[in-house]
Design a protein around this motif. Structure first.
Motif, short mmCIF file in Angstrom:
data_model
loop_
_atom_site.label_atom_id
_atom_site.label_comp_id
_atom_site.label_asym_id
_atom_site.label_seq_id
_atom_site.Cartn_x
_atom_site.Cartn_y
_atom_site.Cartn_z
N LEU A 176 -6.41 7.88 30.51
CA LEU A 176 -6.23 9.25 30.03
C LEU A 176 -5.24 10.03 30.90
CD1 LEU A 176 -9.92 10.25 29.15
CD2 LEU A 176 -8.05 9.84 27.55
N LEU A 177 -5.39 9.88 32.21
CA LEU A 177 -4.48 10.59 33.12
C LEU A 177 -3.04 10.13 32.95
CD1 LEU A 177 -6.64 10.77 36.36
CD2 LEU A 177 -6.06 12.64 34.81
N THR A 178 -2.82 8.82 32.82
CA THR A 178 -1.44 8.36 32.65
C THR A 178 -0.86 8.79 31.31
OG1 THR A 178 -2.21 6.18 31.89
CG2 THR A 178 -1.66 6.39 34.23
N SER A 179 -1.69 8.86 30.28
CA SER A 179 -1.20 9.34 28.98
C SER A 179 -0.80 10.81 29.07
CB SER A 179 -2.26 9.15 27.90
OG SER A 179 -2.45 7.79 27.61
N ILE A 180 -1.62 11.61 29.73
CA ILE A 180 -1.32 13.04 29.87
C ILE A 180 -0.08 13.24 30.74
CG2 ILE A 180 -2.17 15.20 30.86
CD1 ILE A 180 -4.99 14.29 29.86
N LEU A 181 0.04 12.46 31.81
CA LEU A 181 1.21 12.58 32.68
C LEU A 181 2.49 12.09 32.02
CD1 LEU A 181 -0.37 11.55 36.08
CD2 LEU A 181 0.33 13.83 35.36
N SER A 182 2.36 11.32 30.95
CA SER A 182 3.53 10.80 30.24
C SER A 182 4.12 11.80 29.26
CB SER A 182 3.15 9.53 29.47
OG SER A 182 2.71 8.54 30.36
N ILE A 183 3.45 12.92 29.05
CA ILE A 183 3.95 13.93 28.10
C ILE A 183 5.34 14.37 28.52
CG2 ILE A 183 3.61 16.27 27.22
CD1 ILE A 183 0.60 15.78 27.57
N GLY A 184 6.25 14.35 27.59
CA GLY A 184 7.61 14.79 27.84
C GLY A 184 8.54 13.68 28.31
N ALA A 185 8.00 12.56 28.74
CA ALA A 185 8.85 11.47 29.22
C ALA A 185 9.26 10.54 28.09
CB ALA A 185 8.13 10.68 30.30
N GLY A 186 8.37 10.36 27.13
CA GLY A 186 8.65 9.45 26.01
C GLY A 186 8.89 10.24 24.74
N PRO A 187 8.60 9.63 23.61
CA PRO A 187 8.78 10.32 22.34
C PRO A 187 7.89 11.57 22.25
CG PRO A 187 8.43 7.97 21.99
CD PRO A 187 8.18 8.25 23.43
N PHE A 232 -1.25 18.47 21.85
CA PHE A 232 -2.25 19.09 20.99
C PHE A 232 -2.15 18.59 19.56
CE2 PHE A 232 -1.39 22.07 24.47
CZ PHE A 232 -2.65 22.07 25.04
N THR A 233 -1.84 17.30 19.41
CA THR A 233 -1.74 16.73 18.07
C THR A 233 -2.75 15.60 17.92
OG1 THR A 233 -0.09 15.07 18.67
CG2 THR A 233 0.74 17.24 18.00
N VAL A 234 -3.13 15.34 16.69
CA VAL A 234 -4.06 14.25 16.39
C VAL A 234 -3.41 12.91 16.74
CG1 VAL A 234 -5.29 13.08 14.53
CG2 VAL A 234 -5.26 15.58 14.62
N VAL A 235 -2.11 12.78 16.47
CA VAL A 235 -1.40 11.53 16.76
C VAL A 235 -1.46 11.21 18.25
CG1 VAL A 235 0.86 10.40 16.73
CG2 VAL A 235 0.11 11.74 14.76
N PHE A 236 -1.24 12.22 19.09
CA PHE A 236 -1.28 12.01 20.54
C PHE A 236 -2.66 11.51 20.96
CE2 PHE A 236 -2.44 13.43 24.77
CZ PHE A 236 -1.41 12.90 25.53
N TRP A 237 -3.71 12.15 20.49
CA TRP A 237 -5.06 11.78 20.92
C TRP A 237 -5.52 10.45 20.34
CZ3 TRP A 237 -6.63 13.32 25.28
CH2 TRP A 237 -6.19 14.54 25.77
N LYS A 238 -5.04 10.10 19.15
CA LYS A 238 -5.34 8.77 18.60
C LYS A 238 -4.69 7.70 19.46
CE LYS A 238 -6.11 9.65 13.69
NZ LYS A 238 -5.59 9.40 12.33
N GLY A 239 -3.44 7.90 19.82
CA GLY A 239 -2.74 6.96 20.69
C GLY A 239 -3.38 6.87 22.06
N THR A 240 -3.80 8.01 22.59
CA THR A 240 -4.45 8.05 23.89
C THR A 240 -5.79 7.32 23.85
OG1 THR A 240 -3.33 10.12 24.45
CG2 THR A 240 -5.33 9.61 25.67
N ALA A 241 -6.56 7.54 22.78
CA ALA A 241 -7.86 6.86 22.64
C ALA A 241 -7.67 5.35 22.52
CB ALA A 241 -8.61 7.41 21.44
#
Length: 88
Positions: free
Chosen positions: A55-66, A2-11
């Motif tokens: 998008l799905l792989t970015s969401i599934l990556s939550i908690g695995a990386g930084p 739920f951060t801007v940084v996450f969604w910028k990276g995902t986009a």
């Protein structure tokens, strides 16, 4: 997530994936010279599919990386003992 940084990276990742999929799709067959015979609807479908998968792989990556990043890759210390500055 739920951060801007996450969604910028995902986009950014999604846009790159769409571009890569289109280049691959357009390059199939007779190469870029056959680009004019490719349906725009097919191209849009290929790009949209790549975006959804990204998008799905970015969401599934939550908690695995930084924390707060869509990446699976953790930051590694740079030779010499100092880590790179964290993205803000």
């Amino acid at each position: 997530m739920f951060t801007v940084v996450f969604w910028k990276g995902t986009a950014e990742r999604a846009a790159k994936s769409a571009a890569q999929a289109l280049i691959l799709f357009w390059g199939l067959g007779d190469g870029l010279l056959s680009l004019w015979s490719v349906s725009p609807v097919d191209s849009l479908g290929i790009a949209a599919g790549a975006v959804v998968l990204s998008l799905l792989t970015s969401i599934l990556s939550i908690g695995a990386g930084p924390v707060g990043s869509p990446s699976l890759v953790r930051e590694q210390p740079v030779a010499g003992g100092s880590a790179p500055p964290a993205a803000s």
